[in-house]
Design a protein around this motif. Sequence first.
Motif: not given
Length: 216
Positions: A41-46
């Motif tokens: 989830q965190a990687r997706h918003v990079i």
Amino acid sequence: MKYELVVFDWDGTLLDSAGAIVQAIQAACRDLQLPEPSDAQARHVIGLGLVDAMRHAVPELEPENYQAMVERYRFHYLSGDHRLVLFEGVRDMLTSLQSAGHILTIATGKSRAGLDRALDHSGLRSFFQASRCADECHSKPHPQMLDQLVAEFAVPFESTVMIGDTSHDLLMASNAGVDSLAVTYGAHPHEHLLEHKPLACLHTVRELDLWLKNYA
């Protein structure tokens, strides 16, 4: 020369920073006692602008707490960003492109202050003739960053290529009407990038360098 203007994303494309961004997002959530997003989830918003990234990574975050979340993220990320390194081969690739006469630029979800700090730490400032950041333009995937870079150098859209590691980069390119290249060593997985039909998905900087030498 097919692509006069070459536009790079920064985090996850030139700088090996995706893991540090994920950790900083998760640490900021812990500071504010919010549910911690998964790595995926965190990687997706990079690649998104910082406020947009926090809004999507932490949907439980109330609007009045956006600024506190951003401040805690910056605290954690900046405490270690001086230790981040370029992906192997980046400097040689940029040197080759610059020598061949390409106009090199950056379109990033970082703030202007963040990009300036990263350019100084990495020693890459002299390679880039212009850049656009998320606090100066609409966040990706809006095409404004690319529209402005194309206009600044009076280069046709068909002579421009966007290179990035996320779907946000590829969607921005599509929205602007320019070609795109995906790199799979950054934030988003290969199969997700393929959905957005880049010219190619390259798995290392060396592969990207060879593609650009052959086709750009």
